[in-house]
Write an enzyme that holds these catalytic residues in place. Structure first.
Site, mmCIF file in Angstrom:
data_model
loop_
_atom_site.group_PDB
_atom_site.id
_atom_site.type_symbol
_atom_site.label_atom_id
_atom_site.label_comp_id
_atom_site.label_asym_id
_atom_site.label_seq_id
_atom_site.Cartn_x
_atom_site.Cartn_y
_atom_site.Cartn_z
ATOM 1 N N ALA A 28 -1.757 -1.432 4.351
ATOM 2 C CA ALA A 28 -1.686 -0.017 4.723
ATOM 3 C C ALA A 28 -2.102 0.206 6.185
ATOM 4 C CB ALA A 28 -2.549 0.811 3.789
ATOM 5 N N HIS A 29 -1.946 1.455 6.611
ATOM 6 C CA HIS A 29 -2.201 1.844 7.997
ATOM 7 C C HIS A 29 -3.621 1.529 8.439
ATOM 8 C CE1 HIS A 29 -4.419 5.542 6.845
ATOM 9 N NE2 HIS A 29 -3.619 5.484 5.793
ATOM 10 N N ASN A 30 -3.725 0.990 9.643
ATOM 11 C CA ASN A 30 -4.990 0.656 10.303
ATOM 12 C C ASN A 30 -5.769 -0.465 9.626
ATOM 13 O OD1 ASN A 30 -4.552 3.753 11.065
ATOM 14 N ND2 ASN A 30 -5.657 2.730 12.718
ATOM 15 N N ALA A 31 -5.184 -1.145 8.651
ATOM 16 C CA ALA A 31 -5.859 -2.294 8.036
ATOM 17 C C ALA A 31 -5.841 -3.457 9.014
ATOM 18 C CB ALA A 31 -5.183 -2.682 6.731
ATOM 19 N N SER B 177 -7.292 1.392 6.595
ATOM 20 C CA SER B 177 -8.501 1.196 7.402
ATOM 21 C C SER B 177 -9.469 0.164 6.849
ATOM 22 C CB SER B 177 -9.229 2.521 7.636
ATOM 23 O OG SER B 177 -8.377 3.409 8.339
#
Length: 174
Positions: free
Chosen positions: A117-120, A137
């Site tokens: 997912a986003h910002n991982a 994240s």
């Protein structure tokens, strides 16, 4: 292939691959059929991206409106950075960051049907088996081994060298 795409030497692109504007593909990288790489993503050297993988699509970013009755999309303005010697299995999805970058560090190996997912961030030489997901994240350390069907909740930190058994649900930092 979009505009201003920088392509390294000996890149092998199979038919029906889409590479968005401003993306960078490193040397000796292989992109199989059906791969879609959205704009401004960076793929390192000696990477393999298997069929039907999507890199850089929008993350799952929604916020309730002022009345709380509906949700409004949060713009996903970041990108995805995949470092050298990474292999991504087929039908995997790696979301672009809301701001900044979603990052797969050097030597990461993802099985088929993995969601990042986003910002991982996934640390160096970490392996993740199929049907697993890393929520937004979260930061996974280096040299981790994550079994199949593992779910890692958002905004967590997984230390270096952690081994997570298949079908585990991770709701707190390790």
């Amino acid at each position: 292939v979009g505009d201003n795409v920088k392509m390294g030497n000996n890149v092998k692109i199979y038919p029906y691959v889409y590479v968005g504007d401003g993306s960078v593909i490193g040397d000796n990288t292989v992109l199989f059929s059906g791969v879609k790489i959205y704009h401004e993503c960076k793929i390192g050297n000696h990477c393999t991206i298997h069929a039907n993988t999507v890199i850089g699509s929008d993350g799952f970013g929604f916020a309730p409106n002022n009345s709380g009755e509906t949700f409004v999309k949060v713009p996903q303005l970041g990108n995805v950075v995949i470092e050298d010697y990474v292999e991504v299995g087929s039908n995997t999805s790696i979301d672009r960051a809301t701001l900044g970058s979603t990052i797969l560090h050097r030597g990461v190996k993802l099985d088929n049907l993995v969601q990042i997912a986003h910002n991982a961030v996934v640390g160096e030489n970490t392996v993740i088996a199929g049907l697993s997901g890393v929520a937004g994240s979260s930061k996974v350390g280096k040299n981790c081994m994550i079994g199949a069907q593992v779910g890692i909740a958002g905004h967590l930190k997984i230390a270096d060298g952690v081994k997570i058994a298949g079908q585990s649900g991770i709701g707190a930092s390790i």
